[in-house]
Design a protein around this motif. Structure first.
Motif, mmCIF file in Angstrom:
data_model
loop_
_atom_site.group_PDB
_atom_site.id
_atom_site.type_symbol
_atom_site.label_atom_id
_atom_site.label_comp_id
_atom_site.label_asym_id
_atom_site.label_seq_id
_atom_site.Cartn_x
_atom_site.Cartn_y
_atom_site.Cartn_z
ATOM 1 N N GLY A 1 56.709 -19.796 -23.946
ATOM 2 C CA GLY A 1 57.337 -21.047 -24.349
ATOM 3 C C GLY A 1 58.396 -21.538 -23.391
ATOM 4 N N ILE A 2 59.238 -20.634 -22.883
ATOM 5 C CA ILE A 2 60.295 -21.012 -21.944
ATOM 6 C C ILE A 2 59.686 -21.522 -20.640
ATOM 7 C CG2 ILE A 2 62.223 -20.164 -20.566
ATOM 8 C CD1 ILE A 2 62.879 -20.492 -23.501
ATOM 9 N N GLU A 3 58.612 -20.868 -20.186
ATOM 10 C CA GLU A 3 57.951 -21.307 -18.952
ATOM 11 C C GLU A 3 57.351 -22.693 -19.120
ATOM 12 O OE1 GLU A 3 56.621 -16.910 -17.214
ATOM 13 O OE2 GLU A 3 55.302 -18.020 -18.586
ATOM 14 N N ALA A 4 56.697 -22.936 -20.257
ATOM 15 C CA ALA A 4 56.098 -24.244 -20.504
ATOM 16 C C ALA A 4 57.168 -25.328 -20.555
ATOM 17 C CB ALA A 4 55.299 -24.219 -21.806
ATOM 18 N N LEU A 5 58.280 -25.065 -21.236
ATOM 19 C CA LEU A 5 59.369 -26.036 -21.303
ATOM 20 C C LEU A 5 59.956 -26.312 -19.917
ATOM 21 C CD1 LEU A 5 61.259 -24.919 -24.538
ATOM 22 C CD2 LEU A 5 60.042 -27.078 -24.189
ATOM 23 N N SER A 6 60.088 -25.284 -19.122
ATOM 24 C CA SER A 6 60.636 -25.449 -17.770
ATOM 25 C C SER A 6 59.704 -26.298 -16.902
ATOM 26 C CB SER A 6 60.862 -24.083 -17.120
ATOM 27 O OG SER A 6 61.808 -23.325 -17.843
ATOM 28 N N LEU A 7 58.408 -26.041 -16.998
ATOM 29 C CA LEU A 7 57.438 -26.809 -16.214
ATOM 30 C C LEU A 7 57.333 -28.258 -16.694
ATOM 31 C CD1 LEU A 7 54.618 -24.128 -15.893
ATOM 32 C CD2 LEU A 7 56.134 -24.926 -14.072
ATOM 33 N N VAL B 1 63.549 -22.357 -14.091
ATOM 34 C CA VAL B 1 62.595 -23.230 -13.407
ATOM 35 C C VAL B 1 61.859 -22.472 -12.304
ATOM 36 C CG1 VAL B 1 62.396 -25.230 -11.872
ATOM 37 C CG2 VAL B 1 63.752 -25.399 -13.962
ATOM 38 N N THR B 2 62.580 -21.762 -11.475
ATOM 39 C CA THR B 2 61.923 -21.041 -10.371
ATOM 40 C C THR B 2 61.019 -19.928 -10.895
ATOM 41 O OG1 THR B 2 63.882 -19.626 -10.126
ATOM 42 C CG2 THR B 2 63.745 -21.576 -8.726
ATOM 43 N N ASP B 3 61.435 -19.272 -11.971
ATOM 44 C CA ASP B 3 60.593 -18.227 -12.562
ATOM 45 C C ASP B 3 59.312 -18.828 -13.146
ATOM 46 O OD1 ASP B 3 62.401 -16.306 -11.858
ATOM 47 O OD2 ASP B 3 63.194 -15.977 -13.885
ATOM 48 N N ALA B 4 59.434 -19.969 -13.813
ATOM 49 C CA ALA B 4 58.262 -20.618 -14.401
ATOM 50 C C ALA B 4 57.289 -21.069 -13.311
ATOM 51 C CB ALA B 4 58.698 -21.810 -15.250
ATOM 52 N N PHE B 5 57.846 -21.606 -12.214
ATOM 53 C CA PHE B 5 57.014 -22.049 -11.099
ATOM 54 C C PHE B 5 56.287 -20.855 -10.477
ATOM 55 C CE2 PHE B 5 56.396 -23.401 -6.639
ATOM 56 C CZ PHE B 5 55.696 -24.583 -6.858
ATOM 57 N N ARG B 6 56.986 -19.767 -10.315
ATOM 58 C CA ARG B 6 56.378 -18.552 -9.756
ATOM 59 C C ARG B 6 55.297 -18.009 -10.690
ATOM 60 N NH1 ARG B 6 60.580 -15.723 -9.667
ATOM 61 N NH2 ARG B 6 61.373 -16.568 -7.710
ATOM 62 N N SER B 7 55.546 -18.069 -11.987
ATOM 63 C CA SER B 7 54.568 -17.582 -12.958
ATOM 64 C C SER B 7 53.294 -18.425 -12.921
ATOM 65 C CB SER B 7 55.178 -17.605 -14.363
ATOM 66 O OG SER B 7 54.240 -17.171 -15.334
ATOM 67 N N LEU B 8 53.463 -19.747 -12.817
ATOM 68 C CA LEU B 8 52.291 -20.620 -12.734
ATOM 69 C C LEU B 8 51.481 -20.302 -11.483
ATOM 70 C CD1 LEU B 8 50.675 -23.055 -13.810
ATOM 71 C CD2 LEU B 8 52.191 -24.531 -12.455
ATOM 72 N N HIS B 9 52.147 -20.142 -10.356
ATOM 73 C CA HIS B 9 51.462 -19.787 -9.110
ATOM 74 C C HIS B 9 50.709 -18.468 -9.261
ATOM 75 C CE1 HIS B 9 51.807 -22.173 -5.421
ATOM 76 N NE2 HIS B 9 52.871 -22.725 -5.983
ATOM 77 N N THR B 10 51.340 -17.505 -9.893
ATOM 78 C CA THR B 10 50.710 -16.193 -10.064
ATOM 79 C C THR B 10 49.480 -16.277 -10.949
ATOM 80 O OG1 THR B 10 52.838 -15.067 -9.800
ATOM 81 C CG2 THR B 10 51.074 -13.828 -10.883
#
Length: 347
Positions: free
Chosen positions: A215-221, A275-284
């Motif tokens: 959820g936090i990653e989706a909100l950040s993206l 934000v940077t963690d969410a972006f990295r997670s999406l890339h991964t």
């Protein structure tokens, strides 16, 4: 529910002949970039839809409703006399060629079959709907005759460079206009005129990727925390400023829309760790997913949902390879219209 996989739609001989007549009619009329062709394409698409069987209609209706990822059209007629040349002709000659107009017209009819309208951006491709995807500017596996190793090759579909997984720009918004910019394309459709080495087009459906975000990653993206580098082929307005935007956007119809390029997006400077963690997670997640491969030929076409599917390709091996692309808008997209026929919108 959004389909997780593309759907194949095979035309029978009667349907293929009808589509062939339609393509010839539109090509002689001048193709998608000629006034009045859009109306003809809608009429031919309506006639073709009436000839579809129940299974074919279900596949089309799923895409119309916003729940399809991609449609792979097969067993369409080809121009038998259109053989692969010794080298890729000049771009200016290809644009006027009747075989190009035939395939571009077919793309336009297939877009209309799923109730998408073809269009062009004012900032791209000289405001023309028909985009020829080929190695005109270098960067392929084999150098062009006048290409120098020191040449700076643009990262676009007019070059032969590898294009990582991405959705089509611009990346300001997905459904409604924002800050004076029209939405990104709802869809794109590709077919091949020449692809003798069977070089594939890759696509990656994103529903399963997005489902694995927390959820936090989706909100950040979904926050306006990302920038993208503008393609060299897009014309910038004087004094135009870069506007931060989101990658993920909620959509009432399909759940989400995404705007992303593996080689153009990055978090804005001094972004939060979330934000940077969410972006990295999406890339991964994208990097660990296996794209699907489609070898396009003149008898096939691939219609891609640009809001929930990434696409890309490897470095071009055969400089004669030529694809033909059109963009489409779904019925709920509301662009800023600059010219109604043929449709041109503000980018």
């Amino acid at each position: 529910m959004i389909s997780a996989d593309p759907t194949a739609l095979h035309f029978n001989s009667h349907q293929a002949r009808l589509l062939d007549r339609a393509c010839k009619h539109l090509a002689v009329h001048g193709g998608p970039d000629t006034q009045g062709t859009a109306v003809l394409a809608r009429r031919w698409a309506a006639a073709l839809y009436k000839k579809l069987d129940a299974t074919q209609r279900a596949a089309v209706d799923t895409f119309v409703a916003g729940f399809g990822i991609a449609l792979y059209f097969q067993k369409m007629k080809i121009i038998e006399s259109d053989h692969t040349p010794d080298q890729l002709p000049a771009l200016s000659d290809l644009k006027r060629d009747l075989a190009t107009l035939y395939l571009a017209s077919r793309n336009q009819i297939l877009l209309n079959l799923v109730q998408h309208r073809s269009f062009a951006f004012d900032i791209d491709n000289q405001s023309k709907q028909v985009r020829l995807v080929g190695n005109f500017k270098g960067g392929g596996r084999v150098s062009l005759p006048n290409e120098k190793v020191t040449d700076q090759v643009e990262l676009s579909s007019h070059a032969g460079v590898c294009l990582g997984l991405h959705t089509e720009p611009p990346y300001y918004c997905a459904i409604k206009p924002e800050a004076g910019h029209s939405p990104a394309p709802s869809s794109l459709i590709l077919t091949a005129r020449w692809n003798i080495l069977n070089e594939p087009t890759r696509i990656l459906p994103l529903p399963s990727v997005v489902e694995r975000l927390n959820g936090i990653e989706a909100l950040s993206l979904a926050s306006p925390s990302f920038m993208y580098t503008r393609s060299e082929c897009l014309t910038a307005a004087p004094n135009e400023k870069s506007i931060p935007g989101s990658i993920l956007q909620p959509d009432s119809q399909s759940g989400f829309a995404i705007r992303f390029s593996a080689y153009r997006h990055s978090p804005i400077p001094h972004s939060s760790k979330l934000v940077t963690d969410a972006f990295r997670s999406l890339h991964t997640l994208i990097g660990s997913s296996r794209p699907l491969e489609y070898v396009l030929q003149p008898d096939s076409a691939l219609l891609i949902d640009n809001t929930r599917t990434l696409h890309g390709r490897d470095t071009v091996k055969d400089n004669r390879r030529l694809l033909i692309r059109l963009f489409g808008y779904c019925s709920t997209a509301t662009p800023i219209v600059l010219q109604p026929d043929p449709l041109v919108v503000r980018g």
